[in-house]
Design an enzyme around this catalytic site. Structure first.
Site, PDB file in Angstrom:
ATOM      1  N   GLU A 133       0.816  -1.218   0.000  1.00 41.76           N
ATOM      2  CA  GLU A 133       0.000   0.000   0.000  1.00 41.76           C
ATOM      3  C   GLU A 133       0.849   1.267   0.000  1.00 41.76           C
ATOM      4  OE1 GLU A 133      -2.875  -0.536  -0.614  1.00 41.76           O
ATOM      5  OE2 GLU A 133      -3.734  -2.211   0.506  1.00 41.76           O
ATOM      6  N   HIS A 145      -6.693  -3.064  10.074  1.00 45.32           N
ATOM      7  CA  HIS A 145      -7.831  -3.907   9.705  1.00 45.32           C
ATOM      8  C   HIS A 145      -8.643  -4.202  10.959  1.00 45.32           C
ATOM      9  CE1 HIS A 145      -5.810  -5.665   5.795  1.00 45.32           C
ATOM     10  NE2 HIS A 145      -5.846  -4.351   5.821  1.00 45.32           N
ATOM     11  N   TYR A 203     -20.395  12.739  19.569  1.00 39.48           N
ATOM     12  CA  TYR A 203     -19.594  13.913  19.212  1.00 39.48           C
ATOM     13  C   TYR A 203     -18.147  13.578  18.876  1.00 39.48           C
ATOM     14  CZ  TYR A 203     -17.177  14.210  23.741  1.00 39.48           C
ATOM     15  OH  TYR A 203     -16.378  13.966  24.824  1.00 39.48           O
ATOM     16  N   TYR A 223      -8.693  21.701  20.971  1.00 41.59           N
ATOM     17  CA  TYR A 223      -8.926  20.889  22.171  1.00 41.59           C
ATOM     18  C   TYR A 223      -7.632  20.218  22.624  1.00 41.59           C
ATOM     19  CZ  TYR A 223     -10.685  17.177  25.186  1.00 41.59           C
ATOM     20  OH  TYR A 223     -10.907  16.329  26.240  1.00 41.59           O
ATOM     21  N   HIS A 252      -2.618   2.465   8.915  1.00 45.74           N
ATOM     22  CA  HIS A 252      -3.671   1.691   8.236  1.00 45.74           C
ATOM     23  C   HIS A 252      -3.873   0.397   8.996  1.00 45.74           C
ATOM     24  CE1 HIS A 252      -5.981  -0.573   5.431  1.00 45.74           C
ATOM     25  NE2 HIS A 252      -4.958  -1.245   4.920  1.00 45.74           N
ATOM     26  N   HIS A 279     -12.149  -3.502   3.362  1.00 43.37           N
ATOM     27  CA  HIS A 279     -10.698  -3.469   3.584  1.00 43.37           C
ATOM     28  C   HIS A 279     -10.327  -3.097   5.021  1.00 43.37           C
ATOM     29  CE1 HIS A 279      -6.603  -2.476   1.526  1.00 43.37           C
ATOM     30  NE2 HIS A 279      -6.422  -2.767   2.799  1.00 43.37           N
TER      31      HIS A 279
END
Length: 228
Positions: free
Chosen positions: A85, A106, A125, A220, A104, A167
Site C-alpha cells: 500500500e 484492519h 460527538y 482541544y 492503516h 478493507h
C-alpha cells in the site's frame, strides 16, 4: 557532541524505530492482526517517508527493514520491498502536507462497517475527531493498486480518517502517536455504533452542532498558558 551528519543519522534511526513501535503497538491494542495493515512516517525533509515492509511480521522488524520511499520519484531505498500500500501513503502525503504519519489497520468493527459500506455518522460527538460530521467509506478497489491509492487519498482530502470498503481503516496525524490514537478512536466509535444500531435507529447530532464540535477539536487539548 555529535556532528550534523551523526545527528541526522540518529534522527532517522529514531524515526525508523518509531514506525516499528507503532506497528507493534497497533497489534498490541487489538486494532490490527498479524502482518495486515501498515504504518508510515514522513521524514524530516518532507520529500520522502519511511514505511513498513511487505510480508515481515512486525515483531521481527529491524530498523534496516523499514523502507524509504521518495515522494517525487517514487523510488525505494532499503533492503526490503515496501508495503503493497506504499502508493496510498505517498498519495496522502502529496495531498496533505500537514500529515506527518499514516496508520492503516484492519480493526474488527470498523472493517465490518466498511464491508457493509456503512459510514459512521454523527451518533456521538467524538466522530468529529476525524475532522468532520462523519467518518466516510472510500469506494472499493483492489489492494495495492493506484486506484485504491487515489480513492483513499480522496477520502482524506478534508478529513483525517476514513474506512476503506471491504478493507479497513486509514488514519493520519501530525505524528505517529496522533495517527495511532485516531485509528484506535475510529475502532472504538465503530464498536459503539454497531451497538447503537442494535438498539434501534441511531439518533444523530445536528449538522450545526457537529460543525461547532469540529471547530472546538482544532484547539482541544492544547496547553496554552497566559504569559505574565
Amino acid at each position: 557532541m555529535l556532528g550534523s551528519e551523526e545527528q541526522a543519522f540518529e534522527k532517522r534511526l529514531a524515526l525508523r524505530m518509531a514506525v516499528i513501535d507503532t506497528a507493534r503497538e497497533m497489534n498490541r491494542r487489538g486494532i490490527n492482526v498479524n502482518k495486515s495493515g501498515n504504518v508510515s512516517a514522513r521524514t524530516s525533509g518532507g520529500r520522502s517517508f519511511f514505511i513498513t515492509p511487505t510480508g515481515i511480521p512486525y515483531e521481527s522488524l529491524e530498523p534496516d527493514d523499514i523502507v524509504e520511499v521518495s515522494l517525487d520519484a517514487e523510488r525505494f531505498e532499503g533492503r526490503c520491498l515496501p508495503s503493497s500500500e506504499w502508493e496510498m501513503h505517498a498519495e496522502i502525503y502529496r495531498r496533505r502536507p500537514d500529515a506527518g504519519a499514516v496508520v492503516h489497520t484492519h480493526s474488527c468493527y470498523a472493517t465490518a462497517l466498511a464491508c457493509q459500506n456503512l459510514p459512521i455518522p454523527a451518533f456521538h460527538y467524538m466522530v468529529a475527531t476525524a475532522g468532520g460530521r462523519s467518518i466516510d467509506v472510500a469506494p472499493y478497489a483492489t489492494f495495492g493498486t493506484h486506484e485504491l491509492a487515489v480513492r483513499g487519498a480522496n477520502a482524506l482530502e478534508a478529513k483525517n480518517a476514513c474506512l476503506l470498503e471491504h478493507h479497513g481503516v486509514l488514519a493520519l496525524g501530525a505524528n505517529l502517536a496522533k495517527a495511532l490514537t485516531l485509528a484506535a478512536e475510529v475502532e472504538n466509535l465503530a464498536h459503539q455504533y454497531v451497538v447503537v444500531r442494535s438498539l434501534g435507529t441511531p439518533r444523530l447530532i445536528s449538522d450545526d452542532e457537529m460543525d461547532r464540535i469540529v471547530e472546538k477539536f482544532k484547539t482541544y487539548g492544547h496547553q496554552i498558558k497566559e504569559q505574565k
